[in-house]
Design a protein around this motif. Structure first.
Motif, PDB file in Angstrom:
ATOM      1  N   ILE A  70       0.856  -1.181   0.000  1.00  0.00           N
ATOM      2  CA  ILE A  70       0.000   0.000   0.000  1.00  0.00           C
ATOM      3  C   ILE A  70       0.893   1.233   0.000  1.00  0.00           C
ATOM      4  O   ILE A  70       1.812   1.350   0.812  1.00  0.00           O
ATOM      5  CB  ILE A  70      -0.922   0.021   1.237  1.00  0.00           C
ATOM      6  N   GLY A  71       0.608   2.157  -0.903  1.00  0.00           N
ATOM      7  CA  GLY A  71       1.370   3.392  -0.971  1.00  0.00           C
ATOM      8  C   GLY A  71       0.509   4.592  -0.634  1.00  0.00           C
ATOM      9  O   GLY A  71      -0.582   4.750  -1.173  1.00  0.00           O
ATOM     10  N   PHE A  72       0.999   5.396   0.292  1.00  0.00           N
ATOM     11  CA  PHE A  72       0.367   6.686   0.602  1.00  0.00           C
ATOM     12  C   PHE A  72       1.108   7.724  -0.223  1.00  0.00           C
ATOM     13  O   PHE A  72       2.334   7.803  -0.179  1.00  0.00           O
ATOM     14  CB  PHE A  72       0.482   6.993   2.104  1.00  0.00           C
ATOM     15  N   VAL A  73       0.358   8.492  -1.008  1.00  0.00           N
ATOM     16  CA  VAL A  73       0.968   9.379  -1.989  1.00  0.00           C
ATOM     17  C   VAL A  73       0.592  10.836  -1.724  1.00  0.00           C
ATOM     18  O   VAL A  73      -0.572  11.154  -1.491  1.00  0.00           O
ATOM     19  CB  VAL A  73       0.494   8.992  -3.414  1.00  0.00           C
ATOM     20  N   CYS A  74       1.616  11.697  -1.766  1.00  0.00           N
ATOM     21  CA  CYS A  74       1.388  13.148  -1.737  1.00  0.00           C
ATOM     22  C   CYS A  74       2.469  13.788  -2.599  1.00  0.00           C
ATOM     23  O   CYS A  74       3.270  13.086  -3.215  1.00  0.00           O
ATOM     24  CB  CYS A  74       1.379  13.698  -0.311  1.00  0.00           C
ATOM     25  N   ASN A  75       2.521  15.087  -2.653  1.00  0.00           N
ATOM     26  CA  ASN A  75       3.469  15.759  -3.537  1.00  0.00           C
ATOM     27  C   ASN A  75       4.919  15.388  -3.249  1.00  0.00           C
ATOM     28  O   ASN A  75       5.646  15.006  -4.151  1.00  0.00           O
ATOM     29  CB  ASN A  75       3.304  17.282  -3.465  1.00  0.00           C
ATOM     30  N   ALA A  76       5.356  15.487  -1.997  1.00  0.00           N
ATOM     31  CA  ALA A  76       6.758  15.239  -1.668  1.00  0.00           C
ATOM     32  C   ALA A  76       7.011  13.861  -1.061  1.00  0.00           C
ATOM     33  O   ALA A  76       8.137  13.384  -1.062  1.00  0.00           O
ATOM     34  CB  ALA A  76       7.254  16.314  -0.704  1.00  0.00           C
ATOM     35  N   GLY A  77       5.988  13.221  -0.512  1.00  0.00           N
ATOM     36  CA  GLY A  77       6.177  11.918   0.119  1.00  0.00           C
ATOM     37  C   GLY A  77       6.808  11.996   1.491  1.00  0.00           C
ATOM     38  O   GLY A  77       7.230  10.982   2.049  1.00  0.00           O
ATOM     39  N   LEU A  78       6.871  13.199   2.049  1.00  0.00           N
ATOM     40  CA  LEU A  78       7.537  13.377   3.342  1.00  0.00           C
ATOM     41  C   LEU A  78       6.610  13.847   4.448  1.00  0.00           C
ATOM     42  O   LEU A  78       6.842  13.561   5.609  1.00  0.00           O
ATOM     43  CB  LEU A  78       8.679  14.403   3.209  1.00  0.00           C
ATOM     44  N   VAL A  80       3.303  -0.942   4.137  1.00  0.00           N
ATOM     45  CA  VAL A  80       2.773   0.408   3.913  1.00  0.00           C
ATOM     46  C   VAL A  80       3.940   1.393   3.839  1.00  0.00           C
ATOM     47  O   VAL A  80       4.763   1.445   4.746  1.00  0.00           O
ATOM     48  CB  VAL A  80       1.805   0.830   5.045  1.00  0.00           C
ATOM     49  N   SER A  81       3.994   2.175   2.763  1.00  0.00           N
ATOM     50  CA  SER A  81       5.053   3.159   2.570  1.00  0.00           C
ATOM     51  C   SER A  81       4.477   4.454   2.031  1.00  0.00           C
ATOM     52  O   SER A  81       3.365   4.480   1.509  1.00  0.00           O
ATOM     53  CB  SER A  81       6.100   2.629   1.576  1.00  0.00           C
ATOM     54  N   ALA A  82       5.275   5.527   2.131  1.00  0.00           N
ATOM     55  CA  ALA A  82       4.887   6.837   1.607  1.00  0.00           C
ATOM     56  C   ALA A  82       5.725   7.133   0.371  1.00  0.00           C
ATOM     57  O   ALA A  82       6.911   6.779   0.315  1.00  0.00           O
ATOM     58  CB  ALA A  82       5.104   7.912   2.659  1.00  0.00           C
ATOM     59  N   TYR A  83       5.106   7.775  -0.614  1.00  0.00           N
ATOM     60  CA  TYR A  83       5.801   8.074  -1.863  1.00  0.00           C
ATOM     61  C   TYR A  83       5.477   9.475  -2.348  1.00  0.00           C
ATOM     62  O   TYR A  83       4.343   9.928  -2.239  1.00  0.00           O
ATOM     63  CB  TYR A  83       5.379   7.097  -2.971  1.00  0.00           C
ATOM     64  N   PRO A  84       6.474  10.146  -2.951  1.00  0.00           N
ATOM     65  CA  PRO A  84       6.181  11.414  -3.633  1.00  0.00           C
ATOM     66  C   PRO A  84       5.512  11.113  -4.970  1.00  0.00           C
ATOM     67  O   PRO A  84       5.661  10.013  -5.524  1.00  0.00           O
ATOM     68  CB  PRO A  84       7.573  12.029  -3.829  1.00  0.00           C
ATOM     69  N   ALA A  85       4.810  12.079  -5.503  1.00  0.00           N
ATOM     70  CA  ALA A  85       4.037  11.893  -6.734  1.00  0.00           C
ATOM     71  C   ALA A  85       4.882  11.423  -7.909  1.00  0.00           C
ATOM     72  O   ALA A  85       4.409  10.677  -8.752  1.00  0.00           O
ATOM     73  CB  ALA A  85       3.332  13.199  -7.091  1.00  0.00           C
ATOM     74  N   ASP A  86       6.145  11.824  -7.952  1.00  0.00           N
ATOM     75  CA  ASP A  86       6.979  11.466  -9.104  1.00  0.00           C
ATOM     76  C   ASP A  86       7.744  10.156  -8.931  1.00  0.00           C
ATOM     77  O   ASP A  86       8.476   9.746  -9.821  1.00  0.00           O
ATOM     78  CB  ASP A  86       7.943  12.609  -9.443  1.00  0.00           C
ATOM     79  N   LEU A  87       7.568   9.477  -7.789  1.00  0.00           N
ATOM     80  CA  LEU A  87       8.293   8.221  -7.551  1.00  0.00           C
ATOM     81  C   LEU A  87       7.369   7.091  -7.086  1.00  0.00           C
ATOM     82  O   LEU A  87       7.750   6.260  -6.270  1.00  0.00           O
ATOM     83  CB  LEU A  87       9.399   8.438  -6.508  1.00  0.00           C
ATOM     84  N   PHE A 141      -2.345  -1.323  -3.664  1.00  0.00           N
ATOM     85  CA  PHE A 141      -3.321  -0.266  -3.399  1.00  0.00           C
ATOM     86  C   PHE A 141      -2.589   1.044  -3.165  1.00  0.00           C
ATOM     87  O   PHE A 141      -1.462   1.051  -2.695  1.00  0.00           O
ATOM     88  CB  PHE A 141      -4.154  -0.591  -2.150  1.00  0.00           C
ATOM     89  N   ALA A 142      -3.265   2.145  -3.463  1.00  0.00           N
ATOM     90  CA  ALA A 142      -2.721   3.473  -3.185  1.00  0.00           C
ATOM     91  C   ALA A 142      -3.784   4.274  -2.449  1.00  0.00           C
ATOM     92  O   ALA A 142      -4.984   4.074  -2.653  1.00  0.00           O
ATOM     93  CB  ALA A 142      -2.328   4.177  -4.470  1.00  0.00           C
ATOM     94  N   VAL A 143      -3.314   5.174  -1.586  1.00  0.00           N
ATOM     95  CA  VAL A 143      -4.203   6.073  -0.851  1.00  0.00           C
ATOM     96  C   VAL A 143      -3.671   7.485  -1.047  1.00  0.00           C
ATOM     97  O   VAL A 143      -2.478   7.742  -0.864  1.00  0.00           O
ATOM     98  CB  VAL A 143      -4.236   5.729   0.665  1.00  0.00           C
ATOM     99  N   CYS A 144      -4.554   8.395  -1.439  1.00  0.00           N
ATOM    100  CA  CYS A 144      -4.153   9.798  -1.566  1.00  0.00           C
ATOM    101  C   CYS A 144      -5.363  10.676  -1.286  1.00  0.00           C
ATOM    102  O   CYS A 144      -6.491  10.198  -1.201  1.00  0.00           O
ATOM    103  CB  CYS A 144      -3.578  10.087  -2.946  1.00  0.00           C
ATOM    104  N   GLN A 145      -5.095  11.965  -1.133  1.00  0.00           N
ATOM    105  CA  GLN A 145      -6.189  12.907  -0.885  1.00  0.00           C
ATOM    106  C   GLN A 145      -6.941  13.167  -2.182  1.00  0.00           C
ATOM    107  O   GLN A 145      -6.362  13.181  -3.261  1.00  0.00           O
ATOM    108  CB  GLN A 145      -5.639  14.213  -0.310  1.00  0.00           C
ATOM    109  N   ARG A 146      -8.265  13.366  -2.053  1.00  0.00           N
ATOM    110  CA  ARG A 146      -9.102  13.640  -3.221  1.00  0.00           C
ATOM    111  C   ARG A 146      -8.574  14.810  -4.037  1.00  0.00           C
ATOM    112  O   ARG A 146      -8.467  14.735  -5.256  1.00  0.00           O
ATOM    113  CB  ARG A 146     -10.534  13.938  -2.793  1.00  0.00           C
ATOM    114  N   ASP A 147      -8.258  15.901  -3.349  1.00  0.00           N
ATOM    115  CA  ASP A 147      -7.818  17.091  -4.079  1.00  0.00           C
ATOM    116  C   ASP A 147      -6.480  16.867  -4.784  1.00  0.00           C
ATOM    117  O   ASP A 147      -6.203  17.465  -5.810  1.00  0.00           O
ATOM    118  CB  ASP A 147      -7.801  18.331  -3.194  1.00  0.00           C
TER     119      ASP A 147
END
Length: 108
Positions: free
Chosen positions: A6-14, A38-45, A52-58
């Motif tokens: 499962i990847g949590f995704v946002c702009n920077a991943g930090l 479960v890991s966090a990832y920036p949008a470009d990586l 599965f991926a989880v991110c904010q709607r916006d």
């Protein structure tokens, strides 16, 4: 059995994705779910082997980014744990069915 990723995704991943991933791991443990990475990832990586991926709607709406995962769950806020139990239940259902394909951009 293949490990669920499962990847949590946002702009920077930090920031929000890293904290969201930590909170999600804690919720998995509370619910007795194992075999999940479960890991966090920036949008470009974002890796292509995510289950599965989880991110904010916006985030999805603003970036229009295509996340290659079996299913993408969108939430209002990555730090709001109120939606995590529902996501975990859906993930458990998919894992139990062994269903290889699902929809993308599913709201919880």
């Amino acid at each position: 059995e293949e490990k669920t990723k499962i990847g949590f995704v946002c702009n920077a991943g930090l920031g929000s994705s890293a904290m969201g991933a930590t909170l999600f791991r804690r919720k998995l443990q509370e619910m007795g779910v194992s075999g999940v990475e479960v890991s966090a990832y920036p949008a470009d990586l974002i890796p292509e082997d995510l289950t599965f991926a989880v991110c904010q709607r916006d985030f999805m709406e603003m970036t229009g980014i295509a996340i290659k995962a079996r299913r993408v769950f969108t939430v209002e806020n990555l730090l709001d744990q109120s939606e995590y139990a529902a996501i975990i239940q859906k993930i458990a259902a998919v894992r139990n069915m062994g269903n290889g394909e699902g929809s993308t951009g599913e709201e919880v």
